[in-house]
Design a protein around this motif. Structure first.
Motif, PDB file in Angstrom:
ATOM      1  N   GLN A 121      48.235  65.492  35.026  1.00  0.00           N
ATOM      2  CA  GLN A 121      48.660  64.088  35.105  1.00  0.00           C
ATOM      3  C   GLN A 121      48.959  63.534  33.713  1.00  0.00           C
ATOM      4  O   GLN A 121      49.936  62.811  33.514  1.00  0.00           O
ATOM      5  N   GLU A 122      48.126  63.907  32.749  1.00  0.00           N
ATOM      6  CA  GLU A 122      48.289  63.381  31.388  1.00  0.00           C
ATOM      7  C   GLU A 122      49.581  63.883  30.755  1.00  0.00           C
ATOM      8  O   GLU A 122      50.274  63.135  30.052  1.00  0.00           O
ATOM      9  N   MET A 123      49.928  65.142  30.983  1.00  0.00           N
ATOM     10  CA  MET A 123      51.187  65.678  30.462  1.00  0.00           C
ATOM     11  C   MET A 123      52.373  64.885  31.005  1.00  0.00           C
ATOM     12  O   MET A 123      53.319  64.581  30.277  1.00  0.00           O
ATOM     13  N   ILE A 124      52.311  64.569  32.302  1.00  0.00           N
ATOM     14  CA  ILE A 124      53.406  63.823  32.926  1.00  0.00           C
ATOM     15  C   ILE A 124      53.446  62.398  32.392  1.00  0.00           C
ATOM     16  O   ILE A 124      54.510  61.891  32.014  1.00  0.00           O
ATOM     17  N   LEU A 125      52.306  61.741  32.336  1.00  0.00           N
ATOM     18  CA  LEU A 125      52.242  60.347  31.898  1.00  0.00           C
ATOM     19  C   LEU A 125      52.746  60.180  30.474  1.00  0.00           C
ATOM     20  O   LEU A 125      53.367  59.165  30.132  1.00  0.00           O
TER      21      LEU A 125
END
Length: 303
Positions: A121-125
């Protein structure tokens, strides 16, 4: 090689399936999270890894402890694994278990970046330009062990959490199989701890949005596509978000266009297109049908 597999969700299931296909390794046991109530009826749902083994009728013992206690230590000790492979298990391994065998972890980030519970999720955000997975030796500190291997790729298109998770799980499975085959010859590399960053467990309230920044809304919709989705304070959920424009300034939530099945909405910065909306307690419907039902017109504020 005798492998004790510790993993719970679909990401771990993909890795587990790949290892089972490799005749050079033997899965001697599965540790997963306990069955949990799911859905409105709160029926017990098996973890993906457990369901996968049952469907395949594999004669592999399955353990689902609430706590990794002395009983678990005894069970693992009796299984005598050559390697304990941990993939999105959901529990921190105590020192006693780490000392029983070589413990290896597949982590879905390019460590030391994004240690913790929600790296994908953090990579996408953060709209990263590169995605990847790491395989590390495990130690007591969170995701801080020496690196055995990393596989990464340049981002060429946007993916939501489910699509990216599948890609990274396949990459992680291929990577860990290569590492297991050459384990005695690999020289681990220490992480640069000063460059580390951490990510927390996703909470339902993380899906809350306003109409401030169109790009951030779009990225959130990808990162939280499976859960908790994205929604306004009134509980209205958004699905199928497209980024129309990153720039421009509008009244937050202003309806700019009503198309056949979608609507175009302005933000304080940028524009998004919304495909589907879902009011609390209602079924999903097309965004255009929703606004027409509310008798909204161009220029009205969606809230």
């Amino acid at each position: 090689m005798k492998i004790l597999f510790m993993g719970t969700p679909c990401f771990a299931k993909i890795v587990l399936e790949k290892i089972l296909e490799d005749s050079t390794h033997q899965i001697i046991g599965l540790f997963s999270q306990p069955d949990r109530p799911f859905g409105r009826k709160q029926e017990l749902k098996f973890p993906d890894t457990k369901e996968f083994l049952i469907q395949r009728k594999e004669k592999i013992p399955i353990f689902q402890p609430e706590v990794l206690d002395e009983k678990c230590v005894d069970i693992i000790s009796s299984l005598s694994p050559d390697v304990i492979l941990v993939v999105a298990y959901g529990k921190i391994l105590p020192k006693k278990i780490l000392s029983l065998s070589k413990c290896i972890n597949i982590h879905a980030s390019i460590l030391p970046k994004y240690r913790g519970a929600s790296p994908i999720q953090e990579m996408i955000l953060n709209d990263d330009s590169e995605y990847g997975v790491s395989v590390i030796n495990m130690e007591e500190s969170l995701d801080s062990g020496d690196i055995l291997g990393v596989h990464s790729f340049e981002v060429k298109e946007y993916m939501d959490i489910d699509s990216l998770s599948r890609v990274l799980a396949q990459m992680g499975a291929d990577l860990v199989l290569r590492i297991l085959q050459n384990l005695s010859h690999i020289q681990p590399i220490r992480q640069i701890h000063s460059e580390s960053s951490y990510c927390k467990k996703i909470l339902k309230e993380d899906g809350l949005i306003d109409f401030g920044d169109a790009k951030k809304i779009f990225l959130k919709s990808l990162a939280y596509a499976s859960w908790p989705n994205i929604f306004l304070k009134n509980g209205l959920k958004f699905f199928g978000i497209n980024l129309v424009d990153e720039d421009g300034s509008f009244s937050p939530g202003e309806i700019l266009e009503i198309r056949k099945n979608t609507i175009v909405v302005g933000c304080k910065k940028g524009i998004i297109e919304i495909t589907t909306l879902q009011a609390p307690g209602k079924q999903k419907i097309s965004a255009s049908a929703y606004v027409r039902g509310k008798r909204f017109e161009i220029g009205h504020i969606l809230k």
